[in-house]
Scaffold this motif. Structure first.
Motif, mmCIF file in Angstrom:
data_model
loop_
_atom_site.group_PDB
_atom_site.id
_atom_site.type_symbol
_atom_site.label_atom_id
_atom_site.label_comp_id
_atom_site.label_asym_id
_atom_site.label_seq_id
_atom_site.Cartn_x
_atom_site.Cartn_y
_atom_site.Cartn_z
ATOM 1 N N ILE A 192 80.050 21.991 34.675
ATOM 2 C CA ILE A 192 80.744 23.270 34.482
ATOM 3 C C ILE A 192 81.698 23.563 35.641
ATOM 4 O O ILE A 192 82.869 23.890 35.441
ATOM 5 C CB ILE A 192 79.728 24.411 34.325
ATOM 6 N N PHE A 193 81.219 23.432 36.870
ATOM 7 C CA PHE A 193 82.014 23.794 38.038
ATOM 8 C C PHE A 193 83.108 22.761 38.323
ATOM 9 O O PHE A 193 84.228 23.116 38.685
ATOM 10 C CB PHE A 193 81.110 23.940 39.274
ATOM 11 N N ALA A 194 82.748 21.486 38.210
ATOM 12 C CA ALA A 194 83.695 20.425 38.562
ATOM 13 C C ALA A 194 84.456 19.898 37.350
ATOM 14 O O ALA A 194 85.303 19.014 37.494
ATOM 15 C CB ALA A 194 82.958 19.277 39.248
ATOM 16 N N ASN A 195 84.143 20.452 36.188
ATOM 17 C CA ASN A 195 84.767 19.994 34.942
ATOM 18 C C ASN A 195 84.642 18.481 34.807
ATOM 19 O O ASN A 195 85.588 17.775 34.478
ATOM 20 C CB ASN A 195 86.239 20.417 34.893
ATOM 21 N N ASP A 196 83.417 18.007 35.112
ATOM 22 C CA ASP A 196 83.147 16.570 35.119
ATOM 23 C C ASP A 196 81.904 16.299 34.277
ATOM 24 O O ASP A 196 80.780 16.574 34.700
ATOM 25 C CB ASP A 196 82.935 16.084 36.552
ATOM 26 N N THR A 197 82.101 15.784 33.094
ATOM 27 C CA THR A 197 80.980 15.530 32.196
ATOM 28 C C THR A 197 80.368 14.140 32.398
ATOM 29 O O THR A 197 79.404 13.786 31.718
ATOM 30 C CB THR A 197 81.428 15.660 30.725
ATOM 31 N N ALA A 198 80.911 13.385 33.330
ATOM 32 C CA ALA A 198 80.387 12.039 33.580
ATOM 33 C C ALA A 198 78.932 12.085 34.036
ATOM 34 O O ALA A 198 78.151 11.163 33.770
ATOM 35 C CB ALA A 198 81.240 11.325 34.622
ATOM 36 N N SER A 199 78.567 13.190 34.729
ATOM 37 C CA SER A 199 77.200 13.315 35.233
ATOM 38 C C SER A 199 76.177 13.466 34.113
ATOM 39 O O SER A 199 74.982 13.278 34.333
ATOM 40 C CB SER A 199 77.097 14.523 36.181
ATOM 41 N N LEU A 200 76.657 13.814 32.916
ATOM 42 C CA LEU A 200 75.750 14.023 31.786
ATOM 43 C C LEU A 200 75.577 12.769 30.927
ATOM 44 O O LEU A 200 74.867 12.804 29.921
ATOM 45 C CB LEU A 200 76.263 15.170 30.911
ATOM 46 N N THR A 201 76.226 11.690 31.338
ATOM 47 C CA THR A 201 76.197 10.469 30.526
ATOM 48 C C THR A 201 74.786 9.942 30.316
ATOM 49 O O THR A 201 74.412 9.528 29.215
ATOM 50 C CB THR A 201 77.051 9.380 31.182
ATOM 51 N N ASN A 202 73.980 9.955 31.392
ATOM 52 C CA ASN A 202 72.635 9.379 31.338
ATOM 53 C C ASN A 202 71.536 10.443 31.290
ATOM 54 O O ASN A 202 70.402 10.184 31.734
ATOM 55 C CB ASN A 202 72.419 8.465 32.547
ATOM 56 N N TRP A 203 71.848 11.610 30.742
ATOM 57 C CA TRP A 203 70.870 12.702 30.724
ATOM 58 C C TRP A 203 69.580 12.299 30.024
ATOM 59 O O TRP A 203 68.482 12.722 30.411
ATOM 60 C CB TRP A 203 71.474 13.928 30.039
ATOM 61 N N TRP A 204 69.676 11.474 28.986
ATOM 62 C CA TRP A 204 68.495 11.110 28.208
ATOM 63 C C TRP A 204 67.500 10.285 29.005
ATOM 64 O O TRP A 204 66.287 10.307 28.731
ATOM 65 C CB TRP A 204 68.923 10.340 26.954
ATOM 66 N N VAL A 205 68.001 9.575 30.024
ATOM 67 C CA VAL A 205 67.115 8.780 30.873
ATOM 68 C C VAL A 205 66.099 9.683 31.566
ATOM 69 O O VAL A 205 64.917 9.326 31.713
ATOM 70 C CB VAL A 205 67.932 7.995 31.917
ATOM 71 N N TYR A 206 66.563 10.874 31.974
ATOM 72 C CA TYR A 206 65.707 11.796 32.725
ATOM 73 C C TYR A 206 64.840 12.659 31.818
ATOM 74 O O TYR A 206 64.139 13.549 32.296
ATOM 75 C CB TYR A 206 66.578 12.651 33.639
ATOM 76 N N ILE A 207 64.899 12.403 30.538
ATOM 77 C CA ILE A 207 63.961 13.003 29.585
ATOM 78 C C ILE A 207 62.950 11.948 29.137
ATOM 79 O O ILE A 207 61.735 12.180 29.186
ATOM 80 C CB ILE A 207 64.698 13.590 28.361
ATOM 81 N N VAL A 208 63.447 10.786 28.732
ATOM 82 C CA VAL A 208 62.579 9.715 28.240
ATOM 83 C C VAL A 208 61.614 9.238 29.325
ATOM 84 O O VAL A 208 60.392 9.180 29.116
ATOM 85 C CB VAL A 208 63.414 8.527 27.716
ATOM 86 N N GLY A 209 62.146 8.895 30.509
ATOM 87 C CA GLY A 209 61.307 8.367 31.583
ATOM 88 C C GLY A 209 60.214 9.328 32.017
ATOM 89 O O GLY A 209 59.023 8.985 31.975
ATOM 90 N N PRO A 210 60.570 10.556 32.438
ATOM 91 C CA PRO A 210 59.542 11.497 32.892
ATOM 92 C C PRO A 210 58.521 11.877 31.821
ATOM 93 O O PRO A 210 57.325 11.988 32.115
ATOM 94 C CB PRO A 210 60.367 12.712 33.337
ATOM 95 N N PHE A 211 58.959 12.068 30.574
ATOM 96 C CA PHE A 211 57.993 12.492 29.556
ATOM 97 C C PHE A 211 57.071 11.350 29.142
ATOM 98 O O PHE A 211 55.889 11.576 28.844
ATOM 99 C CB PHE A 211 58.705 13.097 28.352
ATOM 100 N N LEU A 212 57.581 10.119 29.116
ATOM 101 C CA LEU A 212 56.688 8.992 28.884
ATOM 102 C C LEU A 212 55.692 8.868 30.040
ATOM 103 O O LEU A 212 54.503 8.584 29.833
ATOM 104 C CB LEU A 212 57.484 7.693 28.742
#
Length: 257
Positions: A192-212
């Motif tokens: 939002i602040f940096a108008n950079d969506t690249a940081s959201l590319t691997n968001w699913w990794v931080y859901i799959v890994g921790p919840f497993l």
């Protein structure tokens, strides 16, 4: 302690944790020590989850022990979703709000381009396994320490040092998050602040890994705690799914005296 106070503590603690992580750019010792003092400050009020994987593990543990209690009582009219389980679900909302607030404040103060991300040279599969392993151990330590330690200072140190060890060990692979809400909140705020969506590319990794990892840690934790309960039963000690461990041992000693 009233529910609204516990939710305020959970929101504040998660916000403070997100702020520390953002401000230190995930530096291991800053996060570890910061996490410890946040647990000490808020843990006696709301239990200091600050992490959806921990909350889900607590819910699973309560439901499992509730199942044992209902099975023993042979009363199918008893409800599985007790008040404590319903309140834990509200913790998830408090964590989202807190993580976003802490990330926004961190960005406002430091205006940093940093975000939680997979380190260069590491693959998504490696990052998932890194998050899985240490989230599993984090959940295990939380479940066991919550039941066996009376002191929030001691249990907080065990939990915080688990996170510290995780960041030092796999931080160069996955970033060492172990907390989906805080991790994604930081990346969302950066986008939002940096108008950079690249940081959201691997968001699913931080859901799959921790919840497993949470699933694995919960299974191991329940297995260990159930074994401990069986030992206590042989000693003819009373057991309740929410009251177990050193506190119960002290009550038992007092009753004998």
């Amino acid at each position: 302690m009233k529910l609204w106070r516990r939710l305020v503590a959970e929101t504040y603690g998660t916000a403070a944790l997100a702020f520390v992580i953002f401000a230190s750019e995930g530096e291991a010792w800053s996060v570890g020590i910061g996490f410890w003092v946040i647990i000490v400050g808020c843990g006696f009020i709301g239990g200091a989850h600050f992490n959806p994987t921990v909350t889900c593990a607590a819910i699973a543990k309560d439901l499992y022990f509730r199942h044992l209690q209902i099975k023993k009582a042979k009363d199918k009219s008893l409800k599985y979703f007790t008040e404590s389980v319903q309140e834990d679900l509200l913790y998830l909302v408090a964590q989202i709000v807190g993580a976003l607030l802490g990330s926004f404040f961190g960005q406002a103060v430091w205006d940093s381009p940093w975000s939680v991300s997979i380190a260069g040279g590491s693959t998504e599969v490696q990052a998932i396994f890194a998050e899985l392993i240490f989230t599993a151990h984090l959940v295990l330590v939380v479940l066991v320490s919550a039941e066996l330690m009376d002191s929030v200072i001691a249990s907080g140190m065990a939990i915080a040092f688990t996170v510290l060890a995780g960041i030092l060990t796999v931080g160069d692979i996955s970033g060492g998050c172990f907390n989906p809400t805080v991790c994604i909140a930081i990346d969302v705020v950066k986008a939002i602040f940096a108008n950079d969506t690249a940081s959201l590319t691997n968001w699913w990794v931080y859901i799959v890994g921790p919840f497993l990892g949470a699933v694995l840690g919960t299974i191991i934790g329940i297995t260990f705690l159930r074994e401990k309960i069986q030992i206590n039963k042989k000693k003819k000690m009373k057991w309740h799914p929410k009251e177990f461990g050193l506190a119960l041992l002290k009550d038992h000693i007092k009753s004998d005296n």
